[in-house]
Design an enzyme around this catalytic site. Structure first.
Site, PDB file in Angstrom:
ATOM      1  N   PHE A  50       0.816  -1.094   0.048  1.00 50.18           N
ATOM      2  CA  PHE A  50      -0.100   0.071  -0.097  1.00 50.18           C
ATOM      3  C   PHE A  50       0.802   1.259  -0.080  1.00 50.18           C
ATOM      4  O   PHE A  50       1.855   1.410   0.702  1.00 50.18           O
ATOM      5  CB  PHE A  50      -0.965  -0.187   1.217  1.00 50.18           C
ATOM      6  CG  PHE A  50      -2.149   0.974   1.355  1.00 50.18           C
ATOM      7  CD1 PHE A  50      -3.112   0.722   0.500  1.00 50.18           C
ATOM      8  CD2 PHE A  50      -1.764   2.211   1.950  1.00 50.18           C
ATOM      9  CE1 PHE A  50      -4.350   1.507   0.416  1.00 50.18           C
ATOM     10  CE2 PHE A  50      -2.913   3.215   1.650  1.00 50.18           C
ATOM     11  CZ  PHE A  50      -4.106   2.812   1.142  1.00 50.18           C
ATOM     12  N   ASP A 102       0.692  -5.268   8.262  1.00 53.94           N
ATOM     13  CA  ASP A 102      -0.567  -4.404   7.844  1.00 53.94           C
ATOM     14  C   ASP A 102      -1.593  -5.113   7.464  1.00 53.94           C
ATOM     15  O   ASP A 102      -1.689  -5.906   6.644  1.00 53.94           O
ATOM     16  CB  ASP A 102       0.056  -3.252   6.750  1.00 53.94           C
ATOM     17  CG  ASP A 102      -1.110  -2.060   6.423  1.00 53.94           C
ATOM     18  OD1 ASP A 102      -2.285  -2.461   6.790  1.00 53.94           O
ATOM     19  OD2 ASP A 102      -0.931  -1.259   5.722  1.00 53.94           O
TER      20      ASP A 102
HETATM   21  C1  PLP Z   1      -6.442   1.458   3.919  1.00 55.91           C
HETATM   22  C2  PLP Z   1      -5.298   1.206   4.282  1.00 55.91           C
HETATM   23  C3  PLP Z   1      -4.331   2.002   4.940  1.00 55.91           C
HETATM   24  C4  PLP Z   1      -4.826   3.209   5.360  1.00 55.91           C
HETATM   25  O1  PLP Z   1      -3.879   4.011   5.889  1.00 55.91           O
HETATM   26  P1  PLP Z   1      -4.736   5.405   6.771  1.00 55.91           P
HETATM   27  O2  PLP Z   1      -3.591   5.950   7.736  1.00 55.91           O
HETATM   28  O3  PLP Z   1      -5.817   5.046   7.543  1.00 55.91           O
HETATM   29  O4  PLP Z   1      -4.895   6.428   5.712  1.00 55.91           O
HETATM   30  C5  PLP Z   1      -3.156   1.480   5.198  1.00 55.91           C
HETATM   31  N1  PLP Z   1      -2.708   0.179   4.766  1.00 55.91           N
HETATM   32  C6  PLP Z   1      -3.681  -0.597   3.971  1.00 55.91           C
HETATM   33  C7  PLP Z   1      -2.896  -1.857   3.473  1.00 55.91           C
HETATM   34  C8  PLP Z   1      -4.771  -0.232   3.737  1.00 55.91           C
HETATM   35  O5  PLP Z   1      -5.605  -0.858   3.014  1.00 55.91           O
END
Ligand code: PLP
Length: 413
Positions: free
Chosen positions: A138, A215
């Site tokens: 991501f 994550d």
């Molecule tokens: C949605 C998502 C995020 C979002 O991060 P924010 O700090 O809430 O914007 C991070 N990592 C992954 C893999 C996601 O799907």
């Protein structure tokens, strides 16, 4: 038989299949636990980006504002609010993370928590100068690590992943060595929905002496996670997707109990200190997960999350996963029948063991097609360069929704 008649027969067959699957769905009662869709939406297929509103959230928010904020005012902090990050963290840990109590806390955004955990991990492996991350992780994960590399003078070791699949144990085995402090990876790929073999990858990293930060934003509440059993060091994830916490609801962090004493996160705020209200000189971290905190907890957002979480707790993650596999399998079957002949490529794993809660479909014109779908009230999302993600949050999505959504997509082609 003319082509139209054949097609209609095929449609009827799938419409009946959807109706039967909904009638037999053990979680069908949960569909009623969410506020109805607005009149201009006929199929919501984006629960993996922003989960729907659980019933009870509006009332709980109004009550909290009236009775807690309005009634208790500053007294509320001592009476109950201060401990919400831990109690809610433990509930998420038990319902969705396979984490025993005392290892999960709700803090800031996923991005900020990933930063804190990655920095703490790097500092816990002095002398090691590399972080392993894959090219299709991501964006926020990649950017944060670039920032940490710049800040700390370390090097990112990129693993090239196939965007239609994801990170494999073999790739990680080829990337870790005695220079690697940390491996950062997504449990479910936000693009392809690939489920990484978290247990195997964690073991491989550990054998090389590295720590692992998962994550779990795209798996939490959809794919079972067993952080304790997998011997995971660190994890963080999102609460506004499959956990239905609402726009911008705060994220959670996990730190394995055995490591809690040795990690020190980099944002030394008063609420992570041993005695915040002593207002003393010098920062000393408190024990346990509270040391992950920096500033005042996001109490209002946690009220909504606490209500929504009950629906997952009652359903159980295993039942959620069974429905999730059935929903994505049905979506793939419809895509094969209706969309692949129109030049659409399937960019998610066909093996349900390796596929998370959404299905990604690709075609060169899908940006425009997605806009047209939104205009007709069918809401998946678009991911650059050419992917439509069909996100199927199991508690709030019916098989009829999948049928309607993909039928609309076919009509747009
Ligand atoms: C949605 C998502 C995020 C979002 O991060 P924010 O700090 O809430 O914007 C991070 N990592 C992954 C893999 C996601 O799907």
């Amino acid at each position: 038989m003319s082509e139209t008649v054949t097609r209609n027969l095929g449609d009827d067959r799938f419409a009946e299949r959807a109706a039967r699957a909904d009638a037999e769905d053990p979680l069908r009662g949960w569909l009623e636990r969410f506020e109805p869709l607005p009149p201009d939406v006929s199929a919501y297929l984006d629960g993996n980006s922003l989960g729907r509103v659980a019933k009870g959230v509006s009332e709980a928010m109004a009550n909290f504002v009236g009775e807690q904020w309005g009634g208790r005012l500053i007294r509320g902090w001592d009476e109950s609010w201060m401990s919400i990050p831990e109690t809610l963290g433990d509930r998420i840990g038990a319902a969705a993370l396979g984490a025993g109590a005392g290892q999960v806390i709700v803090g800031e955004s996923t991005s900020v928590l990933l930063y804190k955990l990655a920095r703490a991990a790097l500092d816990a492996r002095p002398g090691r100068t590399h972080i392993v991350v894959d090219t299709d992780n991501f964006p926020t994960d990649r950017y944060l690590l670039e920032g940490i590399a710049a800040e700390r003078g370390c090097t990112l070791r990129w693993v090239e992943t196939d965007p239609g699949e994801g990170l494999t144990p073999d790739q990680v085995a080829g990337a870790v060595d005695g220079d690697v402090a940390l491996v950062v990876a997504s449990h479910v790929s936000y693009r392809s929905a690939w489920i990484a073999d978290a247990a195997a990858i964690t073991a491989i990293a550990h054998r090389a002496g590295a720590l692992v930060l998962w994550d779990v934003s795209h798996s939490v509440g959809s794919v079972p996670i067993r952080l304790d059993d997998w011997d995971v060091d660190l994890a963080a994830g999102c609460t506004y997707k499959y956990l239905n916490g609402g726009p911008g609801s705060p994220a959670f962090a996990y730190v394995r109990r055995a490591d809690q004493g040795s990690f020190r996160q980099p944002i030394w705020g008063w609420l992570g200190s041993v005695e915040p209200f002593a207002m003393g000189a010098g920062y000393e971290p408190t024990a346990g997960m509270r040391s992950l905190l920096s500033g005042t907890p996001h109490v209002l957002s946690m009220v909504a999350l606490g209500v929504a979480l009950r629906h997952l707790e009652e359903a159980g993650i295993e039942a959620v996963r069974r429905k999730s596999v059935a929903l994505t399998s049905f979506a793939l079957e419809l895509a094969d029948e209706w969309l692949v002949p129109e030049g659409v490529a399937i960019a998610s794993p066909r093996d349900s063991e390796r596929r998370g809660g959404h299905v990604t479909l690709r075609r060169h014109d899908f940006r425009a097609v997605n806009e047209r779908l939104w205009k007709r009230g069918v809401i998946p999302d678009f991911r650059s360069p050419d992917g439509i993600r069909v996100g199927l949050a199991p508690l709030s999505t019916s098989f009829a929704d999948v049928y309607r959504g993909l039928a609309a997509l076919r009509a747009e082609l």
